[in-house]
Design a protein around this motif. Structure first.
Motif, mmCIF file in Angstrom:
data_model
loop_
_atom_site.group_PDB
_atom_site.id
_atom_site.type_symbol
_atom_site.label_atom_id
_atom_site.label_comp_id
_atom_site.label_asym_id
_atom_site.label_seq_id
_atom_site.Cartn_x
_atom_site.Cartn_y
_atom_site.Cartn_z
ATOM 1 N N ALA A 18 0.842 -1.198 0.000
ATOM 2 C CA ALA A 18 0.000 0.000 0.000
ATOM 3 C C ALA A 18 0.881 1.254 0.000
ATOM 4 O O ALA A 18 0.620 2.206 -0.748
ATOM 5 N N ARG A 19 1.929 1.254 0.819
ATOM 6 C CA ARG A 19 2.836 2.405 0.873
ATOM 7 C C ARG A 19 3.630 2.538 -0.425
ATOM 8 O O ARG A 19 3.837 3.638 -0.923
ATOM 9 N N ALA A 20 4.058 1.409 -0.970
ATOM 10 C CA ALA A 20 4.810 1.454 -2.238
ATOM 11 C C ALA A 20 3.924 1.970 -3.365
ATOM 12 O O ALA A 20 4.359 2.816 -4.163
ATOM 13 N N TRP A 21 2.686 1.487 -3.456
ATOM 14 C CA TRP A 21 1.770 1.971 -4.492
ATOM 15 C C TRP A 21 1.524 3.466 -4.320
ATOM 16 O O TRP A 21 1.535 4.218 -5.290
ATOM 17 N N HIS A 22 1.299 3.878 -3.086
ATOM 18 C CA HIS A 22 1.067 5.295 -2.824
ATOM 19 C C HIS A 22 2.256 6.129 -3.303
ATOM 20 O O HIS A 22 2.092 7.166 -3.946
ATOM 21 N N ARG A 23 3.450 5.669 -3.036
ATOM 22 C CA ARG A 23 4.664 6.406 -3.421
ATOM 23 C C ARG A 23 4.821 6.469 -4.943
ATOM 24 O O ARG A 23 5.022 7.538 -5.501
#
Length: 173
Positions: A18-23
């Motif tokens: 989720a954090r990687a996609w957001h970034r």
């Protein structure tokens, strides 16, 4: 001349994804046809929903990883998420890729793997819903052998869009 197919791996999205996609999707160019960048909470909910799809159906929108194991985007299939328009009740194939990875063949390679996995799960047909201005996604749909089935106006934004379809079971449309 054909370019080599890039190495791409697919995995069920993790909470960390989720954090990687957001970034990697926090880019107006990447999100041009998806309503603009989204908050982290949306990706947390989105990855959780994909884990549920994987557990229930055997497929989801998988996290895409390059040869070095870096998260570069997602591709896969899920039930069409809207109930007020579009192919309600059908399985949609989709993809999204970080800007740094565009034009290298990752989405097409990963989408072909997706089609094999979805076919193995017994899905007879998939659709792809594509904003008509999104030339890159239109090209991917065509490279996958999808047929343009419908041109329509989106209910939000009133934009021209396409519905592509691909039979996976060999039956005639």
């Amino acid at each position: 001349m054909t370019r080599p197919v890039p190495v791409v791996r697919l995995r069920v999205p993790t909470e960390e994804d989720a954090r990687a996609w957001h970034r990697i999707f926090d880019d107006p160019d990447v999100m041009e046809f998806h309503g603009g960048p989204a908050p982290l909470a949306e990706y947390e909910e989105f990855t959780a929903r994909q884990r549920a799809h994987a557990a229930e159906r055997g497929f989801c929108l998988w996290t895409m990883l390059d040869a070095e194991g870096e998260v570069i985007g997602f591709t896969g299939a899920q039930p069409w998420p809207h109930t007020s328009f579009g192919p309600v009740g059908e399985i949609e194939i989709g993809w999204r890729l970080g800007r740094a990875y565009w034009g290298k063949g990752y989405v097409t390679a990963a989408a072909h793997a997706t089609l094999e996995r979805v076919r193995a799960a017994g899905v007879p047909t998939v659709v792809a819903m594509v904003d008509a201005r999104n030339d890159r996604s239109v090209a991917v749909a065509r490279r996958l052998g999808m047929d343009l089935e419908e041109t329509f106006m989106t209910p939000v934004g009133k934009r021209k869009a396409y519905r592509f379809r691909l039979r996976l079971d060999g039956a005639q449309a």
